[in-house]
Every structure is written in structure tokens, then in C-alpha cells.
Design a protein around this motif. Structure first.
Motif, PDB file in Angstrom:
ATOM      1  N   LYS A  59       7.402   2.448  15.404  1.00  0.00           N
ATOM      2  CA  LYS A  59       6.033   2.816  15.763  1.00  0.00           C
ATOM      3  C   LYS A  59       6.105   3.997  16.723  1.00  0.00           C
ATOM      4  CE  LYS A  59       1.741   0.999  17.763  1.00  0.00           C
ATOM      5  NZ  LYS A  59       1.613   1.788  18.984  1.00  0.00           N
ATOM      6  N   SER A  61      -1.727  -4.275  13.247  1.00  0.00           N
ATOM      7  CA  SER A  61      -2.861  -4.284  12.340  1.00  0.00           C
ATOM      8  C   SER A  61      -3.245  -2.859  11.939  1.00  0.00           C
ATOM      9  CB  SER A  61      -4.046  -4.977  13.017  1.00  0.00           C
ATOM     10  OG  SER A  61      -5.104  -5.125  12.104  1.00  0.00           O
ATOM     11  N   ALA A  62      -3.457  -2.665  10.639  1.00  0.00           N
ATOM     12  CA  ALA A  62      -3.884  -1.360  10.126  1.00  0.00           C
ATOM     13  C   ALA A  62      -5.322  -1.086  10.555  1.00  0.00           C
ATOM     14  CB  ALA A  62      -3.784  -1.332   8.610  1.00  0.00           C
ATOM     15  N   SER A  63      -5.566   0.097  11.086  1.00  0.00           N
ATOM     16  CA  SER A  63      -6.915   0.484  11.490  1.00  0.00           C
ATOM     17  C   SER A  63      -7.087   1.980  11.250  1.00  0.00           C
ATOM     18  CB  SER A  63      -7.138   0.166  12.966  1.00  0.00           C
ATOM     19  OG  SER A  63      -8.438   0.542  13.352  1.00  0.00           O
ATOM     20  N   GLN A  76      -5.730   1.274   3.975  1.00  0.00           N
ATOM     21  CA  GLN A  76      -4.861   2.445   3.901  1.00  0.00           C
ATOM     22  C   GLN A  76      -3.853   2.258   2.778  1.00  0.00           C
ATOM     23  OE1 GLN A  76      -3.411   3.836   7.807  1.00  0.00           O
ATOM     24  NE2 GLN A  76      -4.740   2.280   8.690  1.00  0.00           N
ATOM     25  N   PHE A 107      -2.582  -1.366   2.734  1.00  0.00           N
ATOM     26  CA  PHE A 107      -2.555  -2.036   4.038  1.00  0.00           C
ATOM     27  C   PHE A 107      -3.962  -2.414   4.480  1.00  0.00           C
ATOM     28  CE2 PHE A 107       1.230   0.532   3.761  1.00  0.00           C
ATOM     29  CZ  PHE A 107       2.207  -0.336   4.213  1.00  0.00           C
ATOM     30  N   GLN A 108      -4.147  -3.684   4.844  1.00  0.00           N
ATOM     31  CA  GLN A 108      -5.421  -4.213   5.318  1.00  0.00           C
ATOM     32  C   GLN A 108      -5.119  -5.175   6.460  1.00  0.00           C
ATOM     33  OE1 GLN A 108      -7.932  -5.393   1.686  1.00  0.00           O
ATOM     34  NE2 GLN A 108      -5.821  -5.465   0.986  1.00  0.00           N
ATOM     35  N   THR A 167      -3.176  -7.116   8.887  1.00  0.00           N
ATOM     36  CA  THR A 167      -1.730  -7.385   8.968  1.00  0.00           C
ATOM     37  C   THR A 167      -1.166  -7.860   7.633  1.00  0.00           C
ATOM     38  OG1 THR A 167      -2.152  -9.604   9.808  1.00  0.00           O
ATOM     39  CG2 THR A 167      -1.750  -7.859  11.454  1.00  0.00           C
ATOM     40  N   VAL A 224      -0.457  -6.668   3.314  1.00  0.00           N
ATOM     41  CA  VAL A 224      -0.360  -5.566   2.354  1.00  0.00           C
ATOM     42  C   VAL A 224      -0.409  -6.164   0.951  1.00  0.00           C
ATOM     43  CG1 VAL A 224       2.179  -5.508   2.472  1.00  0.00           C
ATOM     44  CG2 VAL A 224       0.953  -3.526   1.644  1.00  0.00           C
ATOM     45  N   TYR A 229       1.390   3.587   7.994  1.00  0.00           N
ATOM     46  CA  TYR A 229      -0.028   3.338   8.208  1.00  0.00           C
ATOM     47  C   TYR A 229      -0.410   3.573   9.657  1.00  0.00           C
ATOM     48  CZ  TYR A 229       1.223  -1.402   9.902  1.00  0.00           C
ATOM     49  OH  TYR A 229       1.743  -2.466  10.596  1.00  0.00           O
ATOM     50  N   LYS A 230      -1.693   3.779   9.864  1.00  0.00           N
ATOM     51  CA  LYS A 230      -2.237   4.031  11.193  1.00  0.00           C
ATOM     52  C   LYS A 230      -2.734   2.728  11.789  1.00  0.00           C
ATOM     53  CE  LYS A 230      -5.542   7.056  13.509  1.00  0.00           C
ATOM     54  NZ  LYS A 230      -6.580   8.064  13.314  1.00  0.00           N
ATOM     55  N   THR A 231      -2.489   2.571  13.093  1.00  0.00           N
ATOM     56  CA  THR A 231      -2.921   1.359  13.772  1.00  0.00           C
ATOM     57  C   THR A 231      -3.876   1.693  14.908  1.00  0.00           C
ATOM     58  OG1 THR A 231      -2.180  -0.683  14.801  1.00  0.00           O
ATOM     59  CG2 THR A 231      -0.954   1.300  15.343  1.00  0.00           C
TER      60      THR A 231
END
Length: 142
Positions: free
Chosen positions: A44, A75-77, A81, A105-106, A108, A110, A140-142
Motif C-alpha cells: 500500500k 476497503s476499495a473506495s 473498481q 473490487f467492491q 473488501t 473481489v 485499487y484505490k482505498t
């Protein structure tokens, strides 16, 4: 000017590496004792997560529905994604005419979707049995 690239707002202030427990699920049925990945790691940097997951040589008896992996380290945010690479052997039923498989990704979890010409996305589904493999990477972005 010289040195302006290292101002406080540009300094890397969040770097982390680690492992996590990725758990295999079925969107219809998951056995009482779910399988976990043989290897899962992440890096990360700031709000970007890069991960690798390997489910190797498993018996997926009892799994049904779409292939899903839970237990992502962050978590993806935003929550939807689509980014990464997927290799699958024996574990999945892949619809005819599929162009690619992509991790979606949704939060936590996938899921894994395929694209087809002039058709909606479809989930790849479990083909329960022995000798099953699923390897994937994702960003993915968190």
C-alpha cells in the motif's frame, strides 16, 4: 526551483507491505470450511493498494455460483473498481465468447467478470472439483 519536489505535501507518508488471508467464496454456496489462499500479499502506497493472491491446486467441491474472494486488506473506495490480471485453471466456467477476465473490487471483496461483444458483463462461475487454480493481481484505490 531546486528542492521544491520534497515539500511536505509531496513526501511519501504512507508505505506498508504485508500479508492477508484471502478466502474463496461462492456467490450461491460456500462450504462451511472455506478455502484460503496459499499466498496473499499487498503493498500500500498512499491510497493505492497492489495485491497478489494465489489459490493453488485446490479441491473446490461444495462451491457454487460466482467466484468471489473476501478478506482484502483495505476497503476499495469508491466501491466499484475494475483493475488487474487473472489466471484461472479448472476452477471456473468461463462463458463462450469471453474477451477477458477482470477482478472487480467492491469493499473488501473481489468478484471476477468477463466482457463479451454486445453483451452485459458476466460473472465467472465455480466449476467445483480438484486441481483448481486462481491467481490474480490487482490495483485499487482505498
Amino acid at each position: 526551483g531546486v528542492g521544491t519536489a520534497n515539500t511536505a505535501s509531496n513526501v511519501l507518508d504512507d508505505y506498508e507491505e504485508g500479508t492477508f488471508t484471502a478466502t474463496l467464496q461462492g456467490t450461491t454456496t460456500t462450504p462451511a470450511t472455506a478455502l484460503t489462499a496459499t499466498g496473499s500479499s499487498y503493498t500500500k502506497i498512499g491510497n493505492i493498494v497492489y495485491l497478489t493472491v494465489a489459490f493453488g491446486n485446490l479441491n473446490t467441491a461444495g462451491y457454487a455460483g460466482g467466484i468471489r474472494v473476501s478478506g482484502l486488506p483495505f476497503s476499495a473506495s469508491p466501491g466499484n473498481q475494475l483493475s488487474g490480471n487473472v489466471a484461472v485453471h479448472a476452477m471456473a466456467t468461463i462463458p463462450s465468447g469471453s474477451a477477458n477476465i477482470a477482478p472487480f473490487f467492491q469493499g473488501t471483496i473481489v468478484d471476477f467478470y468477463i466482457s463479451k461483444t454486445n453483451a452485459p458483463w458476466e460473472s465467472i462461475t465455480h466449476n467445483a472439483g480438484t486441481g483448481s487454480y486462481l491467481y490474480f493481481t490487482g490495483v485499487y484505490k482505498t
